[in-house]
Design a protein around this motif. Sequence first.
Motif, PDB file in Angstrom:
ATOM      1  N   ARG A 217       0.924  -3.329 -16.135  1.00 29.36           N
ATOM      2  CA  ARG A 217       0.319  -2.135 -15.549  1.00 29.36           C
ATOM      3  C   ARG A 217      -1.122  -2.445 -15.171  1.00 29.36           C
ATOM      4  O   ARG A 217      -2.020  -2.370 -16.008  1.00 29.36           O
ATOM      5  N   PRO A 218      -1.399  -2.834 -13.925  1.00 27.55           N
ATOM      6  CA  PRO A 218      -2.764  -3.205 -13.536  1.00 27.55           C
ATOM      7  C   PRO A 218      -3.694  -2.008 -13.549  1.00 27.55           C
ATOM      8  O   PRO A 218      -3.283  -0.870 -13.318  1.00 27.55           O
ATOM      9  N   CYS A 219      -4.961  -2.280 -13.815  1.00 24.91           N
ATOM     10  CA  CYS A 219      -5.976  -1.232 -13.824  1.00 24.91           C
ATOM     11  C   CYS A 219      -6.192  -0.707 -12.407  1.00 24.91           C
ATOM     12  O   CYS A 219      -6.372  -1.501 -11.465  1.00 24.91           O
ATOM     13  N   SER A 220      -6.166   0.605 -12.242  1.00 22.08           N
ATOM     14  CA  SER A 220      -6.345   1.186 -10.909  1.00 22.08           C
ATOM     15  C   SER A 220      -7.732   0.890 -10.358  1.00 22.08           C
ATOM     16  O   SER A 220      -7.913   0.686  -9.150  1.00 22.08           O
ATOM     17  N   GLY A 221      -8.747   0.843 -11.230  1.00 19.00           N
ATOM     18  CA  GLY A 221     -10.097   0.499 -10.790  1.00 19.00           C
ATOM     19  C   GLY A 221     -10.159  -0.920 -10.247  1.00 19.00           C
ATOM     20  O   GLY A 221     -10.849  -1.186  -9.247  1.00 19.00           O
ATOM     21  N   ALA A 222      -9.440  -1.843 -10.878  1.00 19.74           N
ATOM     22  CA  ALA A 222      -9.405  -3.224 -10.397  1.00 19.74           C
ATOM     23  C   ALA A 222      -8.738  -3.300  -9.026  1.00 19.74           C
ATOM     24  O   ALA A 222      -9.184  -4.042  -8.142  1.00 19.74           O
ATOM     25  N   ILE A 223      -7.663  -2.546  -8.834  1.00 23.74           N
ATOM     26  CA  ILE A 223      -6.984  -2.531  -7.538  1.00 23.74           C
ATOM     27  C   ILE A 223      -7.918  -2.033  -6.447  1.00 23.74           C
ATOM     28  O   ILE A 223      -7.990  -2.594  -5.348  1.00 23.74           O
ATOM     29  N   MET A 224      -8.665  -0.974  -6.750  1.00 27.17           N
ATOM     30  CA  MET A 224      -9.562  -0.407  -5.737  1.00 27.17           C
ATOM     31  C   MET A 224     -10.698  -1.361  -5.384  1.00 27.17           C
ATOM     32  O   MET A 224     -11.080  -1.485  -4.208  1.00 27.17           O
ATOM     33  N   ILE A 225     -11.250  -2.065  -6.392  1.00 28.10           N
ATOM     34  CA  ILE A 225     -12.302  -3.039  -6.121  1.00 28.10           C
ATOM     35  C   ILE A 225     -11.769  -4.171  -5.240  1.00 28.10           C
ATOM     36  O   ILE A 225     -12.436  -4.620  -4.288  1.00 28.10           O
ATOM     37  N   LEU A 226     -10.568  -4.627  -5.526  1.00 28.77           N
ATOM     38  CA  LEU A 226      -9.979  -5.705  -4.734  1.00 28.77           C
ATOM     39  C   LEU A 226      -9.706  -5.257  -3.301  1.00 28.77           C
ATOM     40  O   LEU A 226      -9.937  -6.014  -2.350  1.00 28.77           O
ATOM     41  N   MET A 227      -9.217  -4.046  -3.135  1.00 26.61           N
ATOM     42  CA  MET A 227      -8.949  -3.543  -1.791  1.00 26.61           C
ATOM     43  C   MET A 227     -10.240  -3.414  -0.987  1.00 26.61           C
ATOM     44  O   MET A 227     -10.296  -3.769   0.203  1.00 26.61           O
ATOM     45  N   PHE A 228     -11.299  -2.948  -1.633  1.00 28.48           N
ATOM     46  CA  PHE A 228     -12.567  -2.776  -0.928  1.00 28.48           C
ATOM     47  C   PHE A 228     -13.185  -4.130  -0.597  1.00 28.48           C
ATOM     48  O   PHE A 228     -13.725  -4.332   0.508  1.00 28.48           O
ATOM     49  N   SER A 229     -13.132  -5.081  -1.542  1.00 20.66           N
ATOM     50  CA  SER A 229     -13.680  -6.415  -1.273  1.00 20.66           C
ATOM     51  C   SER A 229     -12.867  -7.127  -0.197  1.00 20.66           C
ATOM     52  O   SER A 229     -13.440  -7.878   0.616  1.00 20.66           O
ATOM     53  N   ASN A 230     -11.565  -6.903  -0.155  1.00 22.78           N
ATOM     54  CA  ASN A 230     -10.744  -7.487   0.903  1.00 22.78           C
ATOM     55  C   ASN A 230     -11.114  -6.900   2.260  1.00 22.78           C
ATOM     56  O   ASN A 230     -11.169  -7.617   3.272  1.00 22.78           O
ATOM     57  N   ALA A 231     -11.418  -5.589   2.302  1.00 24.54           N
ATOM     58  CA  ALA A 231     -11.818  -4.964   3.570  1.00 24.54           C
ATOM     59  C   ALA A 231     -13.164  -5.499   4.056  1.00 24.54           C
ATOM     60  O   ALA A 231     -13.394  -5.604   5.270  1.00 24.54           O
ATOM     61  N   LEU A 232     -14.051  -5.880   3.108  1.00 24.44           N
ATOM     62  CA  LEU A 232     -15.358  -6.416   3.481  1.00 24.44           C
ATOM     63  C   LEU A 232     -15.320  -7.913   3.768  1.00 24.44           C
ATOM     64  O   LEU A 232     -16.290  -8.471   4.290  1.00 24.44           O
ATOM     65  N   GLY A 233     -14.224  -8.568   3.405  1.00 24.42           N
ATOM     66  CA  GLY A 233     -14.119 -10.010   3.629  1.00 24.42           C
ATOM     67  C   GLY A 233     -14.783 -10.854   2.563  1.00 24.42           C
ATOM     68  O   GLY A 233     -15.114 -12.019   2.809  1.00 24.42           O
ATOM     69  N   ILE A 234     -14.999 -10.309   1.359  1.00 22.36           N
ATOM     70  CA  ILE A 234     -15.587 -11.067   0.246  1.00 22.36           C
ATOM     71  C   ILE A 234     -14.594 -11.050  -0.924  1.00 22.36           C
ATOM     72  O   ILE A 234     -14.867 -10.536  -2.011  1.00 22.36           O
ATOM     73  N   VAL A 235     -13.433 -11.652  -0.667  1.00 23.50           N
ATOM     74  CA  VAL A 235     -12.324 -11.602  -1.614  1.00 23.50           C
ATOM     75  C   VAL A 235     -12.679 -12.306  -2.926  1.00 23.50           C
ATOM     76  O   VAL A 235     -12.323 -11.843  -4.014  1.00 23.50           O
ATOM     77  N   THR A 236     -13.370 -13.437  -2.831  1.00 27.81           N
ATOM     78  CA  THR A 236     -13.689 -14.212  -4.037  1.00 27.81           C
ATOM     79  C   THR A 236     -14.512 -13.401  -5.027  1.00 27.81           C
ATOM     80  O   THR A 236     -14.268 -13.425  -6.243  1.00 27.81           O
ATOM     81  N   TRP A 237     -15.505 -12.669  -4.523  1.00 30.05           N
ATOM     82  CA  TRP A 237     -16.323 -11.825  -5.397  1.00 30.05           C
ATOM     83  C   TRP A 237     -15.479 -10.711  -6.013  1.00 30.05           C
ATOM     84  O   TRP A 237     -15.675 -10.340  -7.180  1.00 30.05           O
ATOM     85  N   GLY A 238     -14.530 -10.174  -5.257  1.00 29.90           N
ATOM     86  CA  GLY A 238     -13.651  -9.146  -5.802  1.00 29.90           C
ATOM     87  C   GLY A 238     -12.794  -9.677  -6.936  1.00 29.90           C
ATOM     88  O   GLY A 238     -12.626  -9.015  -7.970  1.00 29.90           O
ATOM     89  N   MET A 239     -12.243 -10.893  -6.769  1.00 32.63           N
ATOM     90  CA  MET A 239     -11.434 -11.493  -7.828  1.00 32.63           C
ATOM     91  C   MET A 239     -12.279 -11.785  -9.067  1.00 32.63           C
ATOM     92  O   MET A 239     -11.838 -11.554 -10.203  1.00 32.63           O
ATOM     93  N   ALA A 240     -13.524 -12.290  -8.849  1.00 31.31           N
ATOM     94  CA  ALA A 240     -14.400 -12.564  -9.990  1.00 31.31           C
ATOM     95  C   ALA A 240     -14.738 -11.283 -10.734  1.00 31.31           C
ATOM     96  O   ALA A 240     -14.771 -11.250 -11.975  1.00 31.31           O
TER      97      ALA A 240
END
Length: 317
Positions: A217-240
């Motif tokens: 059950r992934p954290c919903s906050g983590a999903i939202m951070i990843l989606m936003f970082s993916n939209a900005l094109g800074i995926v690595t920072w989102g994963m970190a």
Amino acid sequence: MTAQRLTHDWRIPTAGLMLLIVLAAGFTLHSHWNAFIQWCLASQITLHRYLVMYLLQLNNHQYSGGLWLLTGAFFYGVLHAIGPGHGKFIVTTYLSTNKESLLAARVVPFIGSLMQGVSAILFVFILAVGFNLASGDLSTSRWYVEKISAVMIGAFGAFVIYQALKSLRPPKMTVRAIKPLHQHDEQCGCGHHGVGADLAQGDWKTRLGVILAIGARPCSGAIMILMFSNALGIVTWGMAAVMTMALGTALSIMGLSLAVRYARERTVAFFGGGSSLRWLMPLVKIVGGVALILFATVLFLTVIPISANGDYIAAGC
């Protein structure tokens, strides 16, 4: 009157006093439960908005925001562990109904919490990047994932009940005892002792079930951070940020697991570990399994509804 008899006579009134203290604490928590939930949610939303701001700073090449992003993500994970959640309920039920080694009480909840970060990364990048789903479709997928994870928690509760009922069966009669060819001791040097044996002696199926029930059950906050970082094109920072968030949650839940294990060991030592209480542990495991099933039912029925505009918009991003 012997010291053993005196100790035995004091067990019942002491246990009654402890029960009254627990009931009073439970009543106090129940009275302020809504305020506590509101505080947790408000604090998480505030931290979440700060994390989004730090991502925007990174997008504008303000790299000092990266340090603040990781720091804020860590405290977000710690705060997420303080509030109510499925991971804490699973760990508490598991360790209070099973005798576990100190190493396993640390490793199992720690890995399970880190798996939450990994599952969030897999969820976003398989669906958002691999299949290029829109925000509304991701919200629908998140809804299904949370439903499935609730079913997995219920299945784990059923497995705990099955294990308890299995332990109640009378042992099989053996014809004769077979003398082992080798007697293990601390000086034998065969490698069956120490850390490896500490983990191998337990029920690995139950431990794996705990890890999967927490991490699925992934954290919903983590999903939202990843989606936003993916939209900005800074995926690595989102994963970190997500893995730092998972680390904060893991350390907090590991502390809780050690406290639960210590309380269980003290309780068993207080009441004695004789044969008179051996029938009680399967009963406690059955109660724990039923509690897990009821908790999974609540999770299944209270999943956050699907948002056509995307979960991150509904969360204030």
